[in-house]
Design a protein around this motif. Sequence first.
Motif, PDB file in Angstrom:
ATOM      1  N   UNK A   1      31.303  -1.964  -6.104  1.00  0.00           N
ATOM      2  CA  UNK A   1      30.108  -1.439  -6.755  1.00  0.00           C
ATOM      3  C   UNK A   1      29.981  -1.908  -8.193  1.00  0.00           C
ATOM      4  N   UNK A   2      30.943  -1.524  -9.040  1.00  0.00           N
ATOM      5  CA  UNK A   2      30.907  -1.949 -10.444  1.00  0.00           C
ATOM      6  C   UNK A   2      31.013  -3.470 -10.560  1.00  0.00           C
ATOM      7  N   UNK A   3      31.848  -4.060  -9.766  1.00  0.00           N
ATOM      8  CA  UNK A   3      32.076  -5.507  -9.831  1.00  0.00           C
ATOM      9  C   UNK A   3      30.768  -6.266  -9.572  1.00  0.00           C
ATOM     10  N   UNK A   4      30.048  -5.863  -8.532  1.00  0.00           N
ATOM     11  CA  UNK A   4      28.766  -6.513  -8.253  1.00  0.00           C
ATOM     12  C   UNK A   4      27.804  -6.345  -9.429  1.00  0.00           C
ATOM     13  N   UNK A   5      27.768  -5.152  -9.994  1.00  0.00           N
ATOM     14  CA  UNK A   5      26.845  -4.900 -11.100  1.00  0.00           C
ATOM     15  C   UNK A   5      27.207  -5.748 -12.316  1.00  0.00           C
ATOM     16  N   UNK A   6      28.505  -5.820 -12.641  1.00  0.00           N
ATOM     17  CA  UNK A   6      28.934  -6.649 -13.770  1.00  0.00           C
ATOM     18  C   UNK A   6      28.502  -8.102 -13.592  1.00  0.00           C
ATOM     19  N   UNK A   7      28.673  -8.626 -12.408  1.00  0.00           N
ATOM     20  CA  UNK A   7      28.413 -10.050 -12.182  1.00  0.00           C
ATOM     21  C   UNK A   7      26.928 -10.384 -12.157  1.00  0.00           C
ATOM     22  N   UNK A   8      26.082  -9.442 -11.709  1.00  0.00           N
ATOM     23  CA  UNK A   8      24.698  -9.793 -11.421  1.00  0.00           C
ATOM     24  C   UNK A   8      23.671  -9.231 -12.401  1.00  0.00           C
ATOM     25  N   UNK A   9      23.988  -8.176 -13.127  1.00  0.00           N
ATOM     26  CA  UNK A   9      22.981  -7.588 -14.009  1.00  0.00           C
ATOM     27  C   UNK A   9      22.701  -8.504 -15.194  1.00  0.00           C
ATOM     28  N   UNK A  10      21.431  -8.649 -15.541  1.00  0.00           N
ATOM     29  CA  UNK A  10      21.035  -9.629 -16.561  1.00  0.00           C
ATOM     30  C   UNK A  10      21.569  -9.289 -17.940  1.00  0.00           C
ATOM     31  N   UNK A  11      21.758  -7.988 -18.252  1.00  0.00           N
ATOM     32  CA  UNK A  11      22.266  -7.612 -19.573  1.00  0.00           C
ATOM     33  C   UNK A  11      23.683  -8.120 -19.756  1.00  0.00           C
ATOM     34  N   UNK A  12      24.507  -7.985 -18.723  1.00  0.00           N
ATOM     35  CA  UNK A  12      25.877  -8.489 -18.798  1.00  0.00           C
ATOM     36  C   UNK A  12      25.890 -10.010 -18.830  1.00  0.00           C
ATOM     37  N   UNK A  13      24.995 -10.636 -18.093  1.00  0.00           N
ATOM     38  CA  UNK A  13      24.954 -12.095 -18.100  1.00  0.00           C
ATOM     39  C   UNK A  13      24.554 -12.634 -19.466  1.00  0.00           C
ATOM     40  N   UNK A  14      23.668 -11.932 -20.168  1.00  0.00           N
ATOM     41  CA  UNK A  14      23.218 -12.389 -21.481  1.00  0.00           C
ATOM     42  C   UNK A  14      24.264 -12.174 -22.567  1.00  0.00           C
ATOM     43  N   UNK A  52      37.524  -3.407 -15.212  1.00  0.00           N
ATOM     44  CA  UNK A  52      37.285  -4.267 -16.366  1.00  0.00           C
ATOM     45  C   UNK A  52      36.267  -5.343 -15.997  1.00  0.00           C
ATOM     46  N   UNK A  53      35.258  -5.511 -16.849  1.00  0.00           N
ATOM     47  CA  UNK A  53      34.269  -6.574 -16.656  1.00  0.00           C
ATOM     48  C   UNK A  53      34.894  -7.912 -17.044  1.00  0.00           C
ATOM     49  N   UNK A  54      35.592  -8.506 -16.120  1.00  0.00           N
ATOM     50  CA  UNK A  54      36.272  -9.782 -16.360  1.00  0.00           C
ATOM     51  C   UNK A  54      36.282 -10.572 -15.058  1.00  0.00           C
ATOM     52  N   UNK A  55      36.655 -11.830 -15.161  1.00  0.00           N
ATOM     53  CA  UNK A  55      36.781 -12.686 -13.988  1.00  0.00           C
ATOM     54  C   UNK A  55      38.173 -13.329 -14.013  1.00  0.00           C
ATOM     55  N   UNK A  56      39.095 -12.875 -13.138  1.00  0.00           N
ATOM     56  CA  UNK A  56      38.896 -11.897 -12.069  1.00  0.00           C
ATOM     57  C   UNK A  56      38.672 -10.491 -12.603  1.00  0.00           C
ATOM     58  N   UNK A  57      37.963  -9.698 -11.806  1.00  0.00           N
ATOM     59  CA  UNK A  57      37.671  -8.313 -12.160  1.00  0.00           C
ATOM     60  C   UNK A  57      38.946  -7.486 -11.951  1.00  0.00           C
ATOM     61  N   UNK A  58      39.430  -6.872 -13.027  1.00  0.00           N
ATOM     62  CA  UNK A  58      40.672  -6.098 -12.955  1.00  0.00           C
ATOM     63  C   UNK A  58      40.331  -4.650 -12.616  1.00  0.00           C
ATOM     64  N   UNK A  59      40.933  -4.136 -11.561  1.00  0.00           N
ATOM     65  CA  UNK A  59      40.719  -2.759 -11.121  1.00  0.00           C
ATOM     66  C   UNK A  59      42.051  -2.031 -11.170  1.00  0.00           C
ATOM     67  N   UNK A 118      41.269  -8.264  -8.884  1.00  0.00           N
ATOM     68  CA  UNK A 118      42.701  -8.173  -9.167  1.00  0.00           C
ATOM     69  C   UNK A 118      43.045  -6.690  -9.227  1.00  0.00           C
ATOM     70  N   UNK A 119      43.730  -6.187  -8.209  1.00  0.00           N
ATOM     71  CA  UNK A 119      44.036  -4.768  -8.096  1.00  0.00           C
ATOM     72  C   UNK A 119      45.378  -4.484  -8.758  1.00  0.00           C
ATOM     73  N   UNK A 120      45.393  -3.558  -9.707  1.00  0.00           N
ATOM     74  CA  UNK A 120      46.612  -3.169 -10.403  1.00  0.00           C
ATOM     75  C   UNK A 120      46.883  -1.688 -10.138  1.00  0.00           C
ATOM     76  N   UNK A 121      48.034  -1.365  -9.571  1.00  0.00           N
ATOM     77  CA  UNK A 121      48.418   0.021  -9.323  1.00  0.00           C
ATOM     78  C   UNK A 121      49.215   0.516 -10.522  1.00  0.00           C
ATOM     79  N   UNK A 122      48.760   1.614 -11.151  1.00  0.00           N
ATOM     80  CA  UNK A 122      49.384   2.082 -12.390  1.00  0.00           C
ATOM     81  C   UNK A 122      49.737   3.559 -12.277  1.00  0.00           C
ATOM     82  N   UNK A 123      50.608   4.000 -13.185  1.00  0.00           N
ATOM     83  CA  UNK A 123      51.026   5.399 -13.241  1.00  0.00           C
ATOM     84  C   UNK A 123      50.073   6.205 -14.106  1.00  0.00           C
TER      85      UNK A 123
END
Length: 514
Positions: free
Chosen positions: A125-138, A97-104, A46-51
Amino acid sequence: MSHQVKSKDTLLFSDHDWDFDMLSRIYGAVEKIAVDEMGLDTYRNQIEVITAEQMLDAYAATGMPLLYKHWSFGKQFLRNETLYRKGWQGLAYEIVINSDPCIVYIMEENSATMQAIVLAHAAFGHNHFFKNNYVFQQWTDASAILDYLAFAKAYISSCEERYGLEAVERLIDAAHALQHNGVHRYPGKHSLDLVAEQRREIERREHAERLYNDLWRTLPKPRARGGRDLNEERRRALLGLPEENILYFLEKTAPRLAPWQREILRIVRQIAQYFYPQRQTKVMNEGCATFTHHRIMTRLHEKGQISDGAFLEFLQSHTNVVMQPEFDDRRYGGINPYALGFAMMQDIERIANEPTAEDRSLFPNFAGKENAYDVLRDAWANYRDESFILQFLSPEVIRKQRLFRLVDDPVEEDLVVAAIHDEDGYREVRRSLARQFDVARQDPDIQVVDVDLKGDRRLLLRHHVVDGVTLEAGDAARVLQHLANLWGYGVRLVEEDDQRTYTTLEAEPAQAFA
């Protein structure tokens, strides 16, 4: 520099300006490389364009899209805004943000090239790491964090209306002071359940009332002279001692806290727990994202989808990100996690594709196997910083990063270079560097060890001192005061290691929460 001819028809963009149609085309091109070539697996984006002002606001709220109100967030906003307006501080190009959907969050001031970089870096890059790394999954539930933040904000707002702003603010002040001592460091002991918080609130209150009745509303019987306290084991079991998560202990057993106050302590520690995996994986997370954006931008250039000028703009930005200042440089602030992480990811790729004899002897499992992306994805999924460095840091990276181990013994007059990048020293450098990224060693080991129920109900804590590093006395005294206020009785903290006791600090409740 590539000499491939690039026409305007193949380029994703030809100048700095961008619009949303162009942003969509850039996203599609970046996604194709990330998924089809690198095999990345991500949450929906989820792409958010901000000021710039919205980015400053995100800074103040630790990057979260919504959070409860507290004066410290406003203070942080004003500080960052002042530094930014005076030109003393820049702003991040993105926040993810580590969320689903991933907010960028991406800055509207970014150029088209920079938007491509941050989409590759954060959205993949970050999104893949958030979803797959075992520490975040736990430890995290990406699908529920946004719902929980909404619940937390609404709950604290309702407490402010019912009990007053000052009472809630004092409680959050105390909780924030202890939030780094409010995480569970071992999985399985206490699982997070963010979706069911509202449903479980009544159940927690009923359970807590039963526990408090048992622990606090019966006067303790005096111990028989010369006899053993027969209820000691049961008492410690009910209190769950020893306990390293101080906020959890207070939430469950502090005798004078009301149910709403316990719930706020729970909110603060749950959010602190959410960030705990990020503290354990700074090098890996940033290394994964930096390697991903470098590979994707390089491939876009090779495919003729960005111009030479855009590629030079990317290289300048990337070089700034991975720069490692020397130890005597005024900008030096320790090891740059972007630089170390990216260097290790590139080195893994090199070892997999073009290993030396040294690499084959040290990394026989993947040296020369020509499956670099498989190795990287496995590393991103199954390690945290400490174990990743222990497993994958090579002598080649140690030489390039010019790493060595210093010993600063207070008994000795001079510093001692204890290890360099030779055959013996390489392993010692690797072990020492890994320890620096071990969160368990970075954070003080403070545990609640007992409660004097037979006397004045004083809370007893122990700080196990490592390498002679004690707490800063002023900060420790202030935090201990917050702890005493939450506990409602006196607290005592003893700092000691296996050989000696360093100091004992005490605090009495100045204004208990009743």
